[in-house]
Design a protein around this motif. Structure first.
Motif, PDB file in Angstrom:
ATOM      1  N   GLN A 129      14.438  11.595  -9.173  1.00 13.26           N
ATOM      2  CA  GLN A 129      15.658  11.886  -8.435  1.00 13.26           C
ATOM      3  C   GLN A 129      15.429  11.838  -6.937  1.00 13.26           C
ATOM      4  O   GLN A 129      16.341  11.524  -6.162  1.00 13.26           O
ATOM      5  CB  GLN A 129      16.197  13.273  -8.827  1.00 13.26           C
ATOM      6  N   ASN A 130      14.219  12.163  -6.500  1.00 17.19           N
ATOM      7  CA  ASN A 130      13.907  12.193  -5.072  1.00 17.19           C
ATOM      8  C   ASN A 130      13.335  10.880  -4.558  1.00 17.19           C
ATOM      9  O   ASN A 130      12.881  10.813  -3.423  1.00 17.19           O
ATOM     10  CB  ASN A 130      12.911  13.330  -4.788  1.00 17.19           C
ATOM     11  N   MET A 131      13.367   9.856  -5.392  1.00 18.55           N
ATOM     12  CA  MET A 131      12.823   8.562  -4.986  1.00 18.55           C
ATOM     13  C   MET A 131      13.873   7.482  -5.150  1.00 18.55           C
ATOM     14  O   MET A 131      14.695   7.533  -6.073  1.00 18.55           O
ATOM     15  CB  MET A 131      11.574   8.219  -5.814  1.00 18.55           C
ATOM     16  N   ASP A 132      13.836   6.524  -4.221  1.00 15.91           N
ATOM     17  CA  ASP A 132      14.752   5.382  -4.268  1.00 15.91           C
ATOM     18  C   ASP A 132      13.916   4.116  -4.171  1.00 15.91           C
ATOM     19  O   ASP A 132      12.937   4.053  -3.421  1.00 15.91           O
ATOM     20  CB  ASP A 132      15.758   5.466  -3.117  1.00 15.91           C
ATOM     21  N   ILE A 133      14.331   3.092  -4.897  1.00 16.26           N
ATOM     22  CA  ILE A 133      13.540   1.866  -4.930  1.00 16.26           C
ATOM     23  C   ILE A 133      13.451   1.227  -3.558  1.00 16.26           C
ATOM     24  O   ILE A 133      12.415   0.685  -3.156  1.00 16.26           O
ATOM     25  CB  ILE A 133      14.131   0.866  -5.962  1.00 16.26           C
ATOM     26  N   ASP A 134      14.536   1.331  -2.766  1.00 14.74           N
ATOM     27  CA  ASP A 134      14.494   0.779  -1.406  1.00 14.74           C
ATOM     28  C   ASP A 134      13.504   1.541  -0.543  1.00 14.74           C
ATOM     29  O   ASP A 134      12.775   0.941   0.271  1.00 14.74           O
ATOM     30  CB  ASP A 134      15.894   0.833  -0.784  1.00 14.74           C
ATOM     31  N   ASP A 135      13.479   2.871  -0.708  1.00 13.49           N
ATOM     32  CA  ASP A 135      12.517   3.675   0.062  1.00 13.49           C
ATOM     33  C   ASP A 135      11.090   3.317  -0.318  1.00 13.49           C
ATOM     34  O   ASP A 135      10.202   3.242   0.543  1.00 13.49           O
ATOM     35  CB  ASP A 135      12.770   5.163  -0.176  1.00 13.49           C
ATOM     36  N   VAL A 136      10.873   3.113  -1.605  1.00 10.43           N
ATOM     37  CA  VAL A 136       9.533   2.762  -2.060  1.00 10.43           C
ATOM     38  C   VAL A 136       9.098   1.415  -1.497  1.00 10.43           C
ATOM     39  O   VAL A 136       7.972   1.248  -0.999  1.00 10.43           O
ATOM     40  CB  VAL A 136       9.472   2.745  -3.602  1.00 10.43           C
ATOM     41  N   GLU A 137      10.006   0.421  -1.541  1.00  9.64           N
ATOM     42  CA  GLU A 137       9.675  -0.893  -1.003  1.00  9.64           C
ATOM     43  C   GLU A 137       9.434  -0.817   0.496  1.00  9.64           C
ATOM     44  O   GLU A 137       8.507  -1.457   1.028  1.00  9.64           O
ATOM     45  CB  GLU A 137      10.807  -1.873  -1.313  1.00  9.64           C
ATOM     46  N   GLY A 138      10.250  -0.009   1.205  1.00  2.49           N
ATOM     47  CA  GLY A 138      10.043   0.152   2.642  1.00  2.49           C
ATOM     48  C   GLY A 138       8.693   0.791   2.946  1.00  2.49           C
ATOM     49  O   GLY A 138       7.996   0.384   3.891  1.00  2.49           O
ATOM     50  N   THR A 139       8.336   1.776   2.153  1.00  2.00           N
ATOM     51  CA  THR A 139       7.040   2.430   2.347  1.00  2.00           C
ATOM     52  C   THR A 139       5.887   1.455   2.112  1.00  2.00           C
ATOM     53  O   THR A 139       4.911   1.433   2.871  1.00  2.00           O
ATOM     54  CB  THR A 139       6.910   3.626   1.384  1.00  2.00           C
ATOM     55  N   ASP A 141       6.005  -1.805   2.452  1.00  6.24           N
ATOM     56  CA  ASP A 141       5.964  -2.749   3.580  1.00  6.24           C
ATOM     57  C   ASP A 141       5.287  -2.113   4.789  1.00  6.24           C
ATOM     58  O   ASP A 141       4.498  -2.766   5.491  1.00  6.24           O
ATOM     59  CB  ASP A 141       7.389  -3.183   3.942  1.00  6.24           C
ATOM     60  N   ASP A 142       5.605  -0.860   5.047  1.00  9.38           N
ATOM     61  CA  ASP A 142       4.988  -0.160   6.176  1.00  9.38           C
ATOM     62  C   ASP A 142       3.478  -0.031   5.983  1.00  9.38           C
ATOM     63  O   ASP A 142       2.698  -0.196   6.935  1.00  9.38           O
ATOM     64  CB  ASP A 142       5.624   1.226   6.322  1.00  9.38           C
ATOM     65  N   ILE A 143       3.063   0.259   4.758  1.00 12.28           N
ATOM     66  CA  ILE A 143       1.627   0.364   4.471  1.00 12.28           C
ATOM     67  C   ILE A 143       0.938  -0.972   4.724  1.00 12.28           C
ATOM     68  O   ILE A 143      -0.137  -1.034   5.345  1.00 12.28           O
ATOM     69  CB  ILE A 143       1.407   0.829   3.022  1.00 12.28           C
ATOM     70  N   ARG A 144       1.565  -2.062   4.257  1.00 16.79           N
ATOM     71  CA  ARG A 144       0.966  -3.379   4.481  1.00 16.79           C
ATOM     72  C   ARG A 144       0.880  -3.707   5.972  1.00 16.79           C
ATOM     73  O   ARG A 144      -0.117  -4.277   6.444  1.00 16.79           O
ATOM     74  CB  ARG A 144       1.779  -4.437   3.729  1.00 16.79           C
ATOM     75  N   ASP A 145       1.924  -3.342   6.735  1.00 22.26           N
ATOM     76  CA  ASP A 145       1.899  -3.597   8.177  1.00 22.26           C
ATOM     77  C   ASP A 145       0.780  -2.812   8.853  1.00 22.26           C
ATOM     78  O   ASP A 145       0.070  -3.346   9.724  1.00 22.26           O
ATOM     79  CB  ASP A 145       3.251  -3.209   8.793  1.00 22.26           C
ATOM     80  N   GLN A 146       0.626  -1.561   8.479  1.00 21.69           N
ATOM     81  CA  GLN A 146      -0.410  -0.733   9.083  1.00 21.69           C
ATOM     82  C   GLN A 146      -1.811  -1.253   8.756  1.00 21.69           C
ATOM     83  O   GLN A 146      -2.719  -1.222   9.597  1.00 21.69           O
ATOM     84  CB  GLN A 146      -0.261   0.724   8.621  1.00 21.69           C
ATOM     85  N   ILE A 147      -1.982  -1.724   7.524  1.00 22.58           N
ATOM     86  CA  ILE A 147      -3.280  -2.295   7.141  1.00 22.58           C
ATOM     87  C   ILE A 147      -3.569  -3.554   7.959  1.00 22.58           C
ATOM     88  O   ILE A 147      -4.696  -3.789   8.423  1.00 22.58           O
ATOM     89  CB  ILE A 147      -3.296  -2.605   5.627  1.00 22.58           C
ATOM     90  N   GLU A 148      -2.537  -4.370   8.175  1.00 23.68           N
ATOM     91  CA  GLU A 148      -2.701  -5.593   8.957  1.00 23.68           C
ATOM     92  C   GLU A 148      -3.072  -5.263  10.402  1.00 23.68           C
ATOM     93  O   GLU A 148      -3.944  -5.902  11.002  1.00 23.68           O
ATOM     94  CB  GLU A 148      -1.393  -6.383   8.899  1.00 23.68           C
ATOM     95  N   ILE A 149      -2.411  -4.242  10.954  1.00 31.50           N
ATOM     96  CA  ILE A 149      -2.729  -3.827  12.328  1.00 31.50           C
ATOM     97  C   ILE A 149      -4.170  -3.322  12.412  1.00 31.50           C
ATOM     98  O   ILE A 149      -4.901  -3.625  13.360  1.00 31.50           O
ATOM     99  CB  ILE A 149      -1.741  -2.738  12.782  1.00 31.50           C
TER     100      ILE A 149
END
Length: 222
Positions: A129-139, A141-149
């Motif tokens: 109930q506290n999770m949304d698929i869009d939020d998960v995908e956004g998270t 993507d953010d993790i991948r960006d941070q790893i790339e940086i």
């Protein structure tokens, strides 16, 4: 005294009759039911042993009187057969009770499994109930960006900081070498070649070759 199995039968029958007397009793748990069934099986087994002994005794009487007293022998055989029929019925009842025990154990296991699955499903529903698929995908993507940086930062640290171009350094080094050579040659007199050509207008001064220059340079240095 009253045999043990008869006391057991009396207690069991009293419990069964109590179910039909309209007395509301708390339903026994599956484990309690299984224990009661096992006790009943134990009673039936002891009853079988008792009847088997009676049947063996009647068979012995029949054998002993087969020629002496035919009527007594026949009576003994009838009793033996009656005992054997009771034993067969008890065996059938015992097999039924064993089947019930296995069925209750299986049903208990299945019930426990289903309840666990329902509880697990309920907990998953609460957590999701506290999770949304869009939020998960956004998270993600953010993790991948941070790893790339982080990778880019690591590569930059490995390359060093503030280093000049090697080509420019080589030019500066060549200039320093040229200046050093020029300083060494400054003030050195080139020796006369020793050839007297006279003071004629057409006379051309002799030019010292490279070997003479370097020889003179060596002498100065010494």
């Amino acid at each position: 005294g009253i045999p043990y199995y008869r006391k057991k039968q009396t207690r069991i029958m009293t419990s069964v009759l109590g179910l039909f007397n309209g007395k509301a009793k708390k339903a026994p748990s599956p484990q309690e039911t299984i224990e009661n069934l096992k006790e009943t099986i134990n009673v039936l087994e002891k009853r079988e042993v008792y009847l088997e002994r009676r049947a063996e005794r009647e068979l012995l009487i029949a054998k002993q009187n087969a020629t002496k007293n035919k009527r007594l022998a026949l009576m003994a055989l009838k009793k033996k057969n009656a005992y054997m029929k009771q034993i067969e019925k008890l065996y059938g009842a015992r097999a039924t009770l064993d089947t019930q025990i296995m069925a209750i154990e299986n049903a208990t296991t299945q019930n426990l499994t289903i309840r666990s699955m329902v509880e697990g499903s309920r907990q998953l529903r609460i957590l999701n109930q506290n999770m949304d698929i869009d939020d998960v995908e956004g998270t993600m993507d953010d993790i991948r960006d941070q790893i790339e940086i982080a990778d880019e930062i690591g590569e930059a640290m490995m390359q060093g900081i503030g280093l000049e171009d090697d080509y420019g350094l080589e030019e500066e080094l060549d200039q320093l070498i040229a200046d050093e050579i020029e300083d060494q040659f400054r003030g050195i007199e080139v020796p006369n070649s020793g050839v007297n050509v006279g003071a004629t207008p057409d006379a051309v001064p002799a030019v010292a070759n490279d070997e003479d220059v370097f020889a003179a340079l060596g002498a100065e240095l010494l």
